[in-house]
Write a protein that holds these residues in place. Structure first.
Motif, mmCIF file in Angstrom:
data_model
loop_
_atom_site.group_PDB
_atom_site.id
_atom_site.type_symbol
_atom_site.label_atom_id
_atom_site.label_comp_id
_atom_site.label_asym_id
_atom_site.label_seq_id
_atom_site.Cartn_x
_atom_site.Cartn_y
_atom_site.Cartn_z
ATOM 1 N N ILE A 99 -17.182 -4.072 -5.791
ATOM 2 C CA ILE A 99 -15.916 -4.416 -6.430
ATOM 3 C C ILE A 99 -14.813 -4.300 -5.384
ATOM 4 O O ILE A 99 -14.589 -3.209 -4.842
ATOM 5 N N PRO A 100 -14.114 -5.370 -5.060
ATOM 6 C CA PRO A 100 -13.094 -5.321 -4.007
ATOM 7 C C PRO A 100 -11.945 -4.384 -4.365
ATOM 8 O O PRO A 100 -11.468 -4.373 -5.503
ATOM 9 N N HIS A 101 -11.515 -3.606 -3.395
ATOM 10 C CA HIS A 101 -10.344 -2.733 -3.534
ATOM 11 C C HIS A 101 -9.457 -2.939 -2.303
ATOM 12 O O HIS A 101 -9.198 -1.999 -1.543
ATOM 13 N N GLU A 102 -8.997 -4.186 -2.108
ATOM 14 C CA GLU A 102 -8.217 -4.486 -0.910
ATOM 15 C C GLU A 102 -6.897 -3.737 -0.856
ATOM 16 O O GLU A 102 -6.310 -3.593 0.218
ATOM 17 N N ASP A 103 -6.414 -3.270 -2.008
ATOM 18 C CA ASP A 103 -5.177 -2.486 -1.979
ATOM 19 C C ASP A 103 -5.411 -1.113 -1.364
ATOM 20 O O ASP A 103 -4.464 -0.464 -0.903
ATOM 21 N N LEU A 104 -6.670 -0.662 -1.345
ATOM 22 C CA LEU A 104 -6.997 0.613 -0.702
ATOM 23 C C LEU A 104 -7.379 0.409 0.757
ATOM 24 O O LEU A 104 -7.032 1.229 1.617
ATOM 25 N N ALA A 105 -8.125 -0.642 1.046
ATOM 26 C CA ALA A 105 -8.539 -0.948 2.414
ATOM 27 C C ALA A 105 -8.829 -2.443 2.508
ATOM 28 O O ALA A 105 -9.568 -2.974 1.684
ATOM 29 N N HIS B 250 -8.426 9.621 2.333
ATOM 30 C CA HIS B 250 -7.417 9.089 1.413
ATOM 31 C C HIS B 250 -7.996 7.969 0.556
ATOM 32 O O HIS B 250 -7.847 7.962 -0.669
ATOM 33 N N VAL B 251 -8.688 7.026 1.178
ATOM 34 C CA VAL B 251 -9.274 5.906 0.439
ATOM 35 C C VAL B 251 -10.353 6.409 -0.513
ATOM 36 O O VAL B 251 -10.419 5.999 -1.675
ATOM 37 N N ALA B 252 -11.230 7.301 -0.035
ATOM 38 C CA ALA B 252 -12.302 7.830 -0.883
ATOM 39 C C ALA B 252 -11.737 8.577 -2.087
ATOM 40 O O ALA B 252 -12.245 8.449 -3.203
ATOM 41 N N ASN B 253 -10.682 9.344 -1.870
ATOM 42 C CA ASN B 253 -10.071 10.090 -2.971
ATOM 43 C C ASN B 253 -9.455 9.150 -4.004
ATOM 44 O O ASN B 253 -9.564 9.370 -5.212
ATOM 45 N N GLN B 254 -8.785 8.091 -3.524
ATOM 46 C CA GLN B 254 -8.180 7.138 -4.455
ATOM 47 C C GLN B 254 -9.249 6.387 -5.246
ATOM 48 O O GLN B 254 -9.094 6.122 -6.439
ATOM 49 N N LEU B 255 -10.343 6.033 -4.577
ATOM 50 C CA LEU B 255 -11.434 5.361 -5.282
ATOM 51 C C LEU B 255 -12.053 6.293 -6.315
ATOM 52 O O LEU B 255 -12.382 5.872 -7.429
ATOM 53 N N PRO C 94 3.207 8.275 3.356
ATOM 54 C CA PRO C 94 4.354 8.871 4.036
ATOM 55 C C PRO C 94 4.196 10.361 4.239
ATOM 56 O O PRO C 94 3.609 11.059 3.430
ATOM 57 N N ALA C 95 4.769 10.844 5.350
ATOM 58 C CA ALA C 95 4.657 12.259 5.693
ATOM 59 C C ALA C 95 5.286 13.146 4.642
ATOM 60 O O ALA C 95 4.917 14.296 4.468
ATOM 61 N N ALA C 96 6.252 12.613 3.877
ATOM 62 C CA ALA C 96 6.922 13.417 2.864
ATOM 63 C C ALA C 96 5.968 13.907 1.793
ATOM 64 O O ALA C 96 6.206 14.888 1.112
ATOM 65 N N LYS C 97 4.813 13.210 1.661
ATOM 66 C CA LYS C 97 3.841 13.609 0.645
ATOM 67 C C LYS C 97 2.738 14.475 1.219
ATOM 68 O O LYS C 97 1.730 14.692 0.592
ATOM 69 N N ALA C 98 2.940 14.961 2.419
ATOM 70 C CA ALA C 98 1.863 15.672 3.113
ATOM 71 C C ALA C 98 1.415 16.913 2.378
ATOM 72 O O ALA C 98 0.299 17.368 2.525
ATOM 73 N N GLY C 99 2.269 17.488 1.558
ATOM 74 C CA GLY C 99 1.882 18.708 0.874
ATOM 75 C C GLY C 99 1.190 18.494 -0.448
ATOM 76 O O GLY C 99 0.779 19.429 -1.107
ATOM 77 N N ALA C 100 1.037 17.224 -0.853
ATOM 78 C CA ALA C 100 0.416 16.938 -2.150
ATOM 79 C C ALA C 100 -1.071 17.186 -2.100
ATOM 80 O O ALA C 100 -1.697 17.081 -1.055
ATOM 81 N N PRO C 101 -1.682 17.517 -3.230
ATOM 82 C CA PRO C 101 -3.134 17.732 -3.265
ATOM 83 C C PRO C 101 -3.879 16.490 -2.797
ATOM 84 O O PRO C 101 -3.473 15.364 -3.061
ATOM 85 N N ALA C 102 -4.998 16.682 -2.128
ATOM 86 C CA ALA C 102 -5.787 15.574 -1.571
ATOM 87 C C ALA C 102 -6.625 14.923 -2.648
ATOM 88 O O ALA C 102 -7.794 15.181 -2.786
#
Length: 352
Positions: free
Chosen positions: A33-39, A195-200, A336-344
């Motif tokens: 299933i394509p997820h071009e918005d992630l990669a 990041h991509v794996a977590n979003q998927l 963005p670096a501003a979100k660096a402290g957010a949970p992975a």
């Protein structure tokens, strides 16, 4: 890092059982299933079978036996040249000794491995890789109900029935059912980053990351009604990784004794509290390396690994490359670096 071509090998001359379809569906859902918005580009998937387009003269839309059948343009020869070759579960009769792994599949797997393909098995697909000699001298796994047979049939393979999946670089194997999804997400993590794996994983509504060394089968009773389990305290821990957390801290927040907390987490995940914390901190470091331009010293602090030297030591041991080498695979920050402290990606919230 890149996605590449994924070729999935399926035997369907006798029909595909529901259990075989389960692992096959996992591979198709993750890579097909394509997820071009992630990669972009996403993986290019080709489904390869022993009877493409009803080559036997039967209608490919009808079952060849009990179960399902597939219509596809690719035969097993199309496995050769793929970046990754995946063998989901093979028919049950290939596992219980009633039928040999077809020679055409064995030869195609050998040719694909010789051409440089990364070889992957899901559940009993390990029997096909083993028959092709691709697991000789390697550590491998399968569903715990079949590992004894795999070890007896292939003594040159080091069979581990206690883990979710194994990663030997160019050859990877998984246990059955949801462990197959863990391995597929692990492949995405290797190829495209945390990041991509977590979003998927969020889209699939599953664990963001379960390490391969977690136990396959855990004898644990169901929690009493109304018991929220360990989820809240583990979510809190993920949000406070930069702090010097101890088992006593987590146990106190869970309102348990340290000994009880240790036992409950081991029962739920197959791993100890400190190892679980280390896994979450490595995942946080990966996310920060991918998505920010923070110096390694700051990433060590924000992930809770402390000094740059401590980060390098633990990261290299867990991931196989240094933090700097890992970062070079992601030349453009993905968040963005501003979100660096957010949970992975919600890592750690799945244990209940």
């Amino acid at each position: 890092m890149s996605a590449g071509t994924v070729a999935v090998a399926v035997l369907q001359d006798a029909g595909i059982s529901p259990w075989e379809m389960y692992e096959l569906s996992i591979a198709l859902a993750v890579f097909g299933i394509p997820h071009e918005d992630l990669a972009d580009p996403w993986y290019r998937l080709r489904l390869c079978t022993d009877e493409p387009r009803g080559a036997s003269g039967r209608d490919a839309g009808e079952p060849y036996g009990p179960g399902f059948s597939l219509r596809t343009a690719h035969g097993l020869d199309a496995l050769v040249g793929a970046d990754t070759v995946i063998v989901p579960s093979v028919p049950e009769e290939c596992v219980d000794g009633g039928r040999e792994i077809p020679t055409a599949l064995v030869e195609a797997l050998r040719e694909a491995a010789a051409s440089g393909s990364r070889m992957v098995s899901l559940c009993t697909g390990a029997f096909a890789l083993a028959e092709a000699g691709l697991l000789d001298g390697r550590r491998a796994t399968a569903h715990w109900q079949h590992t004894a047979e795999l070890a007896a049939r292939h003594p040159s393979v080091t069979v581990d029935d206690s883990v979710l999946y194994t990663d030997d670089g160019s050859v990877l194997t998984s246990a059955g059912a949801t462990a197959a999804l863990d391995l597929c997400l692990h492949l995405v993590r290797r190829d495209l980053g945390a990041h991509v794996a977590n979003q998927l994983a969020r889209r699939l509504v599953v664990h963001a990351h379960r390490a391969g060394g977690q136990a396959q089968f855990i004898e644990a009773p169901l929690p009493p009604a109304g018991d929220e389990g360990l989820g809240p305290v583990l979510q809190w821990a993920v949000e406070h990784l930069a702090e010097p957390l101890t088992v006593n801290d987590l146990a106190r927040r869970a309102r348990m004794s340290p000994r009880t907390f240790h036992r409950r987490l081991l029962e739920a995940t197959g791993t100890t509290p400190m190892r679980w914390l280390l896994q979450q901190r490595i995942a946080r470091a990966q996310m920060l390396l991918e998505s920010t331009d923070l110096p390694v010293e700051r990433i060590g602090e924000r992930s809770g690994l402390g000094t740059a030297a401590n980060l390098r030591r633990h990261f290299t041991r867990a991931v196989g490359v240094s933090p700097t080498a890992y970062r070079r695979s992601f030349p453009t920050p993905q968040a963005p670096a501003a979100k660096a402290g957010a949970p992975a990606g919600g890592a750690g919230t799945a244990v209940r």
